[in-house]
Design a protein around this motif. Structure first.
Motif, PDB file in Angstrom:
ATOM      1  N   ILE A  55     -82.438 -28.811 -59.106  1.00  0.00           N
ATOM      2  CA  ILE A  55     -82.574 -28.959 -57.654  1.00  0.00           C
ATOM      3  C   ILE A  55     -81.204 -29.207 -57.026  1.00  0.00           C
ATOM      4  CG2 ILE A  55     -83.607 -30.326 -55.808  1.00  0.00           C
ATOM      5  CD1 ILE A  55     -85.615 -28.657 -57.421  1.00  0.00           C
ATOM      6  N   TRP A  56     -80.455 -30.124 -57.627  1.00  0.00           N
ATOM      7  CA  TRP A  56     -79.069 -30.370 -57.220  1.00  0.00           C
ATOM      8  C   TRP A  56     -78.197 -29.905 -58.383  1.00  0.00           C
ATOM      9  CZ3 TRP A  56     -82.755 -34.452 -57.088  1.00  0.00           C
ATOM     10  CH2 TRP A  56     -83.265 -34.733 -55.820  1.00  0.00           C
ATOM     11  N   LYS A  57     -77.261 -29.000 -58.120  1.00  0.00           N
ATOM     12  CA  LYS A  57     -76.464 -28.397 -59.180  1.00  0.00           C
ATOM     13  C   LYS A  57     -74.997 -28.796 -59.032  1.00  0.00           C
ATOM     14  CE  LYS A  57     -77.787 -25.848 -61.736  1.00  0.00           C
ATOM     15  NZ  LYS A  57     -78.331 -26.087 -63.089  1.00  0.00           N
ATOM     16  N   VAL A  91     -80.841 -35.797 -62.036  1.00  0.00           N
ATOM     17  CA  VAL A  91     -80.379 -36.662 -60.946  1.00  0.00           C
ATOM     18  C   VAL A  91     -78.943 -37.096 -61.226  1.00  0.00           C
ATOM     19  CG1 VAL A  91     -82.664 -37.484 -60.266  1.00  0.00           C
ATOM     20  CG2 VAL A  91     -81.431 -38.682 -62.073  1.00  0.00           C
ATOM     21  N   ALA A  92     -78.139 -37.164 -60.175  1.00  0.00           N
ATOM     22  CA  ALA A  92     -76.727 -37.494 -60.357  1.00  0.00           C
ATOM     23  C   ALA A  92     -76.262 -38.673 -59.513  1.00  0.00           C
ATOM     24  CB  ALA A  92     -75.866 -36.267 -60.044  1.00  0.00           C
ATOM     25  N   ASN A  93     -77.181 -39.258 -58.738  1.00  0.00           N
ATOM     26  CA  ASN A  93     -76.834 -40.450 -57.959  1.00  0.00           C
ATOM     27  C   ASN A  93     -78.118 -41.160 -57.537  1.00  0.00           C
ATOM     28  OD1 ASN A  93     -77.801 -39.115 -55.541  1.00  0.00           O
ATOM     29  ND2 ASN A  93     -75.818 -38.054 -55.433  1.00  0.00           N
ATOM     30  N   ALA A  94     -77.960 -42.299 -56.871  1.00  0.00           N
ATOM     31  CA  ALA A  94     -79.114 -43.103 -56.477  1.00  0.00           C
ATOM     32  C   ALA A  94     -80.011 -42.363 -55.480  1.00  0.00           C
ATOM     33  CB  ALA A  94     -78.636 -44.429 -55.878  1.00  0.00           C
ATOM     34  N   LYS A  95     -79.396 -41.602 -54.579  1.00  0.00           N
ATOM     35  CA  LYS A  95     -80.181 -40.856 -53.582  1.00  0.00           C
ATOM     36  C   LYS A  95     -81.088 -39.825 -54.264  1.00  0.00           C
ATOM     37  CE  LYS A  95     -79.657 -38.346 -49.194  1.00  0.00           C
ATOM     38  NZ  LYS A  95     -80.373 -37.109 -49.529  1.00  0.00           N
ATOM     39  N   VAL A 105     -91.830 -36.740 -59.107  1.00  0.00           N
ATOM     40  CA  VAL A 105     -91.266 -36.153 -60.334  1.00  0.00           C
ATOM     41  C   VAL A 105     -91.648 -37.040 -61.515  1.00  0.00           C
ATOM     42  CG1 VAL A 105     -89.120 -35.587 -61.551  1.00  0.00           C
ATOM     43  CG2 VAL A 105     -89.375 -35.003 -59.133  1.00  0.00           C
ATOM     44  N   ASP A 106     -92.030 -36.430 -62.617  1.00  0.00           N
ATOM     45  CA  ASP A 106     -92.551 -37.171 -63.770  1.00  0.00           C
ATOM     46  C   ASP A 106     -91.477 -37.652 -64.730  1.00  0.00           C
ATOM     47  OD1 ASP A 106     -95.568 -36.722 -63.404  1.00  0.00           O
ATOM     48  OD2 ASP A 106     -94.761 -34.684 -63.284  1.00  0.00           O
ATOM     49  N   ILE A 107     -90.412 -36.863 -64.891  1.00  0.00           N
ATOM     50  CA  ILE A 107     -89.349 -37.177 -65.847  1.00  0.00           C
ATOM     51  C   ILE A 107     -88.012 -36.853 -65.195  1.00  0.00           C
ATOM     52  CG2 ILE A 107     -88.414 -36.701 -68.166  1.00  0.00           C
ATOM     53  CD1 ILE A 107     -91.218 -35.496 -68.848  1.00  0.00           C
ATOM     54  N   LEU A 108     -87.029 -37.715 -65.382  1.00  0.00           N
ATOM     55  CA  LEU A 108     -85.684 -37.465 -64.872  1.00  0.00           C
ATOM     56  C   LEU A 108     -84.748 -37.167 -66.042  1.00  0.00           C
ATOM     57  CD1 LEU A 108     -85.356 -40.461 -62.358  1.00  0.00           C
ATOM     58  CD2 LEU A 108     -86.273 -38.168 -61.904  1.00  0.00           C
ATOM     59  N   TRP A 109     -83.691 -36.397 -65.769  1.00  0.00           N
ATOM     60  CA  TRP A 109     -82.640 -36.324 -66.777  1.00  0.00           C
ATOM     61  C   TRP A 109     -81.285 -36.478 -66.120  1.00  0.00           C
ATOM     62  CZ3 TRP A 109     -84.233 -31.079 -65.598  1.00  0.00           C
ATOM     63  CH2 TRP A 109     -83.198 -30.185 -65.340  1.00  0.00           C
ATOM     64  N   ILE A 110     -80.348 -37.003 -66.902  1.00  0.00           N
ATOM     65  CA  ILE A 110     -78.970 -37.216 -66.453  1.00  0.00           C
ATOM     66  C   ILE A 110     -78.105 -36.162 -67.128  1.00  0.00           C
ATOM     67  CG2 ILE A 110     -77.022 -38.826 -66.447  1.00  0.00           C
ATOM     68  CD1 ILE A 110     -79.051 -41.115 -66.458  1.00  0.00           C
ATOM     69  N   GLY A 111     -77.320 -35.429 -66.330  1.00  0.00           N
ATOM     70  CA  GLY A 111     -76.537 -34.314 -66.845  1.00  0.00           C
ATOM     71  C   GLY A 111     -75.264 -34.735 -67.548  1.00  0.00           C
ATOM     72  N   PHE A 119     -69.645 -45.234 -64.080  1.00  0.00           N
ATOM     73  CA  PHE A 119     -69.982 -45.674 -62.721  1.00  0.00           C
ATOM     74  C   PHE A 119     -71.230 -44.936 -62.223  1.00  0.00           C
ATOM     75  CE2 PHE A 119     -65.351 -46.595 -62.720  1.00  0.00           C
ATOM     76  CZ  PHE A 119     -65.414 -47.950 -62.435  1.00  0.00           C
ATOM     77  N   THR A 120     -71.274 -43.624 -62.472  1.00  0.00           N
ATOM     78  CA  THR A 120     -72.428 -42.816 -62.052  1.00  0.00           C
ATOM     79  C   THR A 120     -73.689 -43.257 -62.782  1.00  0.00           C
ATOM     80  OG1 THR A 120     -71.023 -40.912 -61.564  1.00  0.00           O
ATOM     81  CG2 THR A 120     -73.360 -40.470 -61.954  1.00  0.00           C
ATOM     82  N   VAL A 121     -73.561 -43.449 -64.096  1.00  0.00           N
ATOM     83  CA  VAL A 121     -74.728 -43.861 -64.895  1.00  0.00           C
ATOM     84  C   VAL A 121     -75.234 -45.219 -64.427  1.00  0.00           C
ATOM     85  CG1 VAL A 121     -75.560 -44.432 -67.203  1.00  0.00           C
ATOM     86  CG2 VAL A 121     -73.984 -42.522 -66.897  1.00  0.00           C
TER      87      VAL A 121
END
Length: 368
Positions: A55-57, A91-95, A105-111, A119-121
């Motif tokens: 969704i966000w690339k 997802v890449a940030n709190a927003k 959304v059922d599952i999130l992943w961090i790239g 800091f991002t994590v």
């Protein structure tokens, strides 16, 4: 030393529809029609456990397609309702976290790029505090096991117990057929440190092209990874991002059918006994290897003392070249891989230099 992570079994939050577990969907949600059509075709195979879509690339350079944005969450939700597949996004940030949670959304992943930045994590971890949702964490772009572990720990300490790692390969300057080097040894090290941690392989990002995906998928399963995340698009030829590494749902279904899911344990006592016998032979040889390396290091130390007493330099390139050339020929005659032999010799040589340097430094300290 084992990692102290509080983790729930994978089957508690992502049941397998068939073997192996597969998460699939387009690299990017491009249009509502593209996403819904792809989702229906994937669901129709009966082999997909969850639907993924970007969704966000985060793109390397500005001006490239950076994702459709929040509207894509609505499309994903529609796909979920129509197919019954759980949905997962990066997802890449709190927003991003807040919007994904609000959209169901059922599952999130961090790239990979996010994992590389503590800091991002931590920002994502803080946004997840008090939330019960599965989170998958990709390895960082560069081969840094500590960064990967640190990201897992930060998310786990925020109270997330439905946790998995995703092995998507690592950036390398060396020429390779892969977009990102698999470097399986890092995933194996992670699994050794935390055996209960599910690890899912992302063959799409390792390969960078669809031709290699079957090979990497099978390799991942043979290394006991818990599942696969594979990019699938209704028409990869017109995909807006990573067109070369996406499969049609039909091609993905064929790929899954041709994978061999092997057993963790032997099927019969006869097979188990034979395997145990072969392992005993390996153990004996390993003991001999360690013993011979220890004997070699003893001689190395004597050489170090001799060099110290006669003011001879530690490193002598001609001698090292001689070792490499002779052993490479010997290895070739014994049908050993030359690259493996060279790496083994380099490791032993590095330890030899380290020991001789220590001996030299003892004299230097005594003189002063």
């Amino acid at each position: 030393m084992k990692l102290n992570l509080n983790i729930e079994p994978l089957e508690n939050w992502l049941p397998t529809k068939s073997q192996p577990l597969v998460i699939a969907g387009p690299c990017s949600a491009e249009t509502e029609e593209q996403l819904i059509a792809t989702a229906h075709l994937l669901a129709k195979t009966g082999k997909i456990s969850a639907l993924r879509a970007g969704i966000w690339k985060p793109r390397t350079r500005p001006g490239e397609f950076e994702g459709i944005g929040s509207i894509g969450l609505e499309w994903l939700n529609r796909a979920k309702k129509e197919t019954g597949l759980p949905i997962t996004v990066e997802v890449a940030n709190a927003k991003h976290v807040e919007e994904a949670l609000a959209a169901g959304v059922d599952i999130l992943w961090i790239g990979a790029r996010s994992t590389a930045n503590p800091f991002t994590v931590q920002e994502i971890a803080d946004a997840l505090r008090g939330v019960d949702i599965p989170v998958m964490i990709k390895n960082p772009v560069n081969p840094d096991l500590s960064l990967w572990i640190g990201a897992l720990e930060r998310i786990n300490q925020a109270g997330i117990t439905k946790l998995a790692a995703i092995s998507r390969g690592f950036s390398s300057y060396e020429k390779s057929p892969f977009r990102n080097e698999p470097m399986w040894e890092l995933a194996i090290q992670l699994k050794t440190l935390c055996p209960e941690l599910p690890i899912i392989c992302d063959p799409s990002h390792i390969c960078g092209n669809r031709e290699l995906i079957p090979y990497i998928s099978q390799k991942a399963l043979d290394l006991e990874m818990n599942g696969l995340m594979i990019e699938s698009h209704i028409d990869p030829s017109v995909a807006w991002t990573d067109a070369k590494q996406q499969l049609t749902p039909s091609a993905l279904s064929d790929l899954i059918d041709n994978l061999t899911v092997r057993h963790h344990e032997p099927k019969s006592q006869v097979v188990s006994d034979k395997l145990a016998e072969l392992r005993k032979d390996i153990d004996k040889i390993d003991d001999l290897l360690i013993q011979k390396i220890a004997e070699r290091m003893g001689i190395v130390e004597k050489i170090g003392e001799f060099k110290r007493d006669n003011d001879i330099t530690i490193l002598q390139i001609n001698r090292w070249d001689e070792i490499i050339n002779k052993r490479a020929e010997f290895a070739k005659a014994l049908k050993l891989d030359i690259e493996f032999t060279t790496k083994l010799l380099e490791l032993i040589h590095a330890e030899s230099i380290k020991r001789q340097t220590k001996i030299m430094n003892v004299k230097t300290v005594e003189e002063h």
